[in-house]
Design an enzyme around this catalytic site. Structure first.
Site, PDB file in Angstrom:
ATOM      1  N   HIS A 245       8.065  53.759  68.205  1.00  0.00           N
ATOM      2  CA  HIS A 245       8.821  54.100  66.990  1.00  0.00           C
ATOM      3  C   HIS A 245       8.975  52.851  66.139  1.00  0.00           C
ATOM      4  O   HIS A 245       8.737  51.735  66.611  1.00  0.00           O
ATOM      5  CB  HIS A 245      10.212  54.652  67.352  1.00  0.00           C
ATOM      6  CG  HIS A 245      11.095  53.613  68.005  1.00  0.00           C
ATOM      7  ND1 HIS A 245      11.018  53.295  69.348  1.00  0.00           N
ATOM      8  CD2 HIS A 245      12.051  52.795  67.501  1.00  0.00           C
ATOM      9  CE1 HIS A 245      11.882  52.346  69.639  1.00  0.00           C
ATOM     10  NE2 HIS A 245      12.525  52.008  68.520  1.00  0.00           N
ATOM     11  N   HIS A 303       7.122  49.701  68.003  1.00  0.00           N
ATOM     12  CA  HIS A 303       7.392  49.120  69.317  1.00  0.00           C
ATOM     13  C   HIS A 303       7.806  50.204  70.296  1.00  0.00           C
ATOM     14  O   HIS A 303       8.149  51.314  69.904  1.00  0.00           O
ATOM     15  CB  HIS A 303       8.457  48.018  69.201  1.00  0.00           C
ATOM     16  CG  HIS A 303       9.731  48.469  68.540  1.00  0.00           C
ATOM     17  ND1 HIS A 303       9.856  48.647  67.178  1.00  0.00           N
ATOM     18  CD2 HIS A 303      10.935  48.802  69.060  1.00  0.00           C
ATOM     19  CE1 HIS A 303      11.075  49.037  66.883  1.00  0.00           C
ATOM     20  NE2 HIS A 303      11.752  49.160  68.008  1.00  0.00           N
ATOM     21  N   ARG A 313      16.440  47.400  83.636  1.00  0.00           N
ATOM     22  CA  ARG A 313      16.362  46.568  82.433  1.00  0.00           C
ATOM     23  C   ARG A 313      17.424  47.043  81.446  1.00  0.00           C
ATOM     24  O   ARG A 313      17.664  48.246  81.313  1.00  0.00           O
ATOM     25  CB  ARG A 313      14.968  46.681  81.813  1.00  0.00           C
ATOM     26  CG  ARG A 313      14.810  45.961  80.518  1.00  0.00           C
ATOM     27  CD  ARG A 313      13.339  45.899  80.087  1.00  0.00           C
ATOM     28  NE  ARG A 313      13.258  45.186  78.851  1.00  0.00           N
ATOM     29  CZ  ARG A 313      13.289  45.769  77.652  1.00  0.00           C
ATOM     30  NH1 ARG A 313      13.356  47.081  77.530  1.00  0.00           N
ATOM     31  NH2 ARG A 313      13.232  45.035  76.556  1.00  0.00           N
TER      32      ARG A 313
HETATM   33  C1  LIG Z   1      21.486  53.655  62.879  1.00  0.00           C
HETATM   34  C2  LIG Z   1      20.665  54.159  63.773  1.00  0.00           C
HETATM   35  C3  LIG Z   1      19.258  53.758  63.973  1.00  0.00           C
HETATM   36  C4  LIG Z   1      18.812  54.570  65.172  1.00  0.00           C
HETATM   37  C5  LIG Z   1      19.611  55.804  65.011  1.00  0.00           C
HETATM   38  C6  LIG Z   1      20.995  55.215  64.743  1.00  0.00           C
HETATM   39  O1  LIG Z   1      21.838  56.197  64.321  1.00  0.00           O
HETATM   40  C7  LIG Z   1      21.589  54.562  65.986  1.00  0.00           C
HETATM   41  C8  LIG Z   1      20.547  54.397  67.055  1.00  0.00           C
HETATM   42  C9  LIG Z   1      19.219  53.896  66.507  1.00  0.00           C
HETATM   43  C10 LIG Z   1      18.082  54.203  67.467  1.00  0.00           C
HETATM   44  C11 LIG Z   1      17.950  53.192  68.621  1.00  0.00           C
HETATM   45  C12 LIG Z   1      16.765  53.622  69.508  1.00  0.00           C
HETATM   46  C13 LIG Z   1      15.509  53.966  68.690  1.00  0.00           C
HETATM   47  C14 LIG Z   1      15.874  54.894  67.495  1.00  0.00           C
HETATM   48  C15 LIG Z   1      14.620  55.369  66.762  1.00  0.00           C
HETATM   49  C16 LIG Z   1      16.762  55.993  67.999  1.00  0.00           C
HETATM   50  O2  LIG Z   1      16.433  57.085  68.422  1.00  0.00           O
HETATM   51  O3  LIG Z   1      18.096  55.571  67.947  1.00  0.00           O
HETATM   52  C17 LIG Z   1      16.853  54.142  66.594  1.00  0.00           C
HETATM   53  C18 LIG Z   1      17.294  54.841  65.305  1.00  0.00           C
HETATM   54  C19 LIG Z   1      16.473  54.402  64.108  1.00  0.00           C
HETATM   55  O4  LIG Z   1      16.293  53.195  63.884  1.00  0.00           O
HETATM   56  O5  LIG Z   1      15.989  55.286  63.411  1.00  0.00           O
HETATM   57  O1  LIG Z   2      14.520  48.189  74.900  1.00  0.00           O
HETATM   58  C1  LIG Z   2      13.776  47.686  74.088  1.00  0.00           C
HETATM   59  O2  LIG Z   2      13.148  46.659  74.310  1.00  0.00           O
HETATM   60  C2  LIG Z   2      13.572  48.347  72.743  1.00  0.00           C
HETATM   61  C3  LIG Z   2      14.805  49.023  72.226  1.00  0.00           C
HETATM   62  C4  LIG Z   2      14.608  49.589  70.874  1.00  0.00           C
HETATM   63  O3  LIG Z   2      13.511  49.623  70.371  1.00  0.00           O
HETATM   64  C5  LIG Z   2      15.745  50.120  70.101  1.00  0.00           C
HETATM   65  O4  LIG Z   2      16.875  50.170  70.616  1.00  0.00           O
HETATM   66  O5  LIG Z   2      15.517  50.490  68.923  1.00  0.00           O
HETATM   67 FE   LIG Z   3      13.620  50.149  68.241  1.00  0.00          FE
END
Ligand SMILES: C=C1C[C@]23C[C@@]1(O)CC[C@H]2[C@@]12CCC[C@@](C)(C(=O)O1)[C@H]2[C@@H]3C(=O)O
Ligand SMILES: O=C(O)CCC(=O)C(=O)O
Ligand SMILES: [Fe+2]
Length: 393
Positions: A245, A303, A313
């Site tokens: 993503h 990534h 982890r």
């Molecule tokens: C502000 C945000 C970006 C995010 C969605 C969120 O509401 C909080 C979590 C973020 C995250 C972290 C993991 C990967 C990701 C794609 C997800 O599913 O939740 C990102 C979201 C994003 O950057 O779109």
């Molecule tokens: O765990 C990781 O190294 C990646 C985490 C990540 O991509 C995210 O929280 O958006």
């Molecule tokens: Fe990420």
């Protein structure tokens, strides 16, 4: 239009709930629901090629830091920083909050479960709903104060956990501002070029424990903190920790525990490169909003996280964005007759909603001129027609 980040997902609830999470520690074999089958080959862990250029490491105390950041932003979309000013004790303390939370029994963690249309709390990665298989991870998202959730989980000693988050937020906020101006500075953009960024002294991630909610200042940035846990996995080659993503941010600052797992996509989607943990170092990802703001000059990085047979982890992402209702569009200075604006204006709230609906097609959905995808991901649902493609943009 919603103006608070926490409202971004009201229109796009995710019905995958934490109950879909297995109790990872009790599993001796990988359940089928976690086996990423051959159709998802591109999403599975593959060995990292032995010889590759390493992800740049920038020493922020080096006089060449600006130039090196500029190079990393244009060529990689990711780099690591050292000598960034955030004390290791602050990173360690936050890592202990994450370890403390994820080591709780499932029924305790579920007391902090994220609601389907909510943004904060415990659950699966939001992007899980776009994939036919489950990811080998669990997460806890914080937007605003974690006080309520932490009180439910740790009724007697929540204050120490809130304090650690508050300190982490303060330090990350400062570093995120520094990095953003270095990144933009490397493109010749100054504060005068971004009127919304002039008042940048307040962020909205956390509020003092038990205290009143902070008002959102007109020019304040927004942020989320995401704790990720990837338990040791009985069959790591067939599992996926966090699927490929891009982040919907301006930039993301990632702290990883001393187990590797983060990989970035390089060479137009041809190979994955591991970002090795550096003690005290922090990884910086360019997100989709900086991609838009820089008119594609600084591409957001694709990534993923892979998992490990023997080791748990932890990673902690500080997701830094603009004030949630400010419209982000390509900076005027980077637009001209030979460089038309490539993206329409979007607010962070709006973009998060778009991501919740279109996932990997979010960036191309706000694109003004059709173009070949820039940084590499196709929608998971389109994969049967795209053998190797991992395209975004
Ligand atoms: C502000 C945000 C970006 C995010 C969605 C969120 O509401 C909080 C979590 C973020 C995250 C972290 C993991 C990967 C990701 C794609 C997800 O599913 O939740 C990102 C979201 C994003 O950057 O779109
Ligand atoms: O765990 C990781 O190294 C990646 C985490 C990540 O991509 C995210 O929280 O958006
Ligand atoms: Fe990420």
């Amino acid at each position: 239009m919603p103006s608070r980040l926490a409202d971004a997902f009201r229109a796009h609830p995710v019905h995958l709930q934490p109950k879909h999470l297995h109790d990872f520690t009790s599993l001796k074999e990988l359940p089928d629901s976690y086996k990423w089958a051959s159709d998802e080959d591109q999403y599975r862990a593959q060995p990292d090629p032995a010889h590759h250029e390493p992800v740049p490491v920038v020493d922020l105390s080096d006089p060449n830091a600006l130039e090196e950041i500029g190079h990393a932003c244009r060529r990689w979309g990711v780099f690591q920083v050292v000598n960034h000013g955030v004390p290791t004790t602050v990173l360690d303390r936050m890592e202990n909050v994450a370890k403390g939370f994820f080591s709780l029994p499932a029924h305790q963690k579920l007391k902090a479960a994220r609601s389907p249309d909510g943004i904060s709390g415990y659950g699966l990665a939001r992007i899980s709903s776009f994939f036919p298989k489950l990811m080998w991870s669990e997460g806890f998202t914080m937007v605003g104060s974690p006080l309520e959730h932490f009180q439910r989980v740790w009724p007697h000693d929540y204050t120490q956990f809130c304090d650690a988050v508050e300190e982490y937020d303060k330090q990350m906020q400062k570093l995120a501002q520094t990095l953003m101006w270095l990144m933009l500075g490397s493109l010749g953009i100054t504060k005068e070029d971004l009127n919304w960024a002039n008042n940048s002294n307040s962020t909205t991630t956390t509020t003092p424990r038990g205290g009143p909610k902070k008002e959102v200042a007109a020019g304040s940035s927004s942020a989320a903190i995401q704790l990720n846990h990837y338990p040791a996995c009985p069959d790591p080659d067939r599992a996926m920790g966090l699927a490929p993503h891009t982040d919907s941010t301006l930039l993301t600052i990632l702290h990883q525990s001393n187990t590797s797992g983060l990989q970035v996509l390089r060479d137009d989607g041809a190979r994955w490169v591991t970002v090795p943990p550096i003690r005290g170092g922090l990884v910086v990802h360019i997100g989709d909003l900086l991609h838009i703001l820089s008119n594609g000059l600084c591409p957001s990085v694709v990534h993923r996280a892979v998992v490990n047979r023997d080791r748990n982890r932890i990673s902690i992402a500080y997701l830094h964005g603009p004030p949630s209702n400010v419209r982000i569009s390509p900076v005027q200075k980077l637009v001209g007759p030979s460089q038309p604006p490539l993206y329409r204006a979007v607010t962070w709230n709006e973009y998060l909603g778009t991501k919740a609906k279109h996932f990997n097609k979010a960036l191309s959905s706000v694109r003004l001129c059709a173009a070949a995808p820039i940084n590499g991901l196709v929608d998971a649902k389109d994969q049967k027609n795209n053998n190797n493609a991992v395209k975004v943009g």
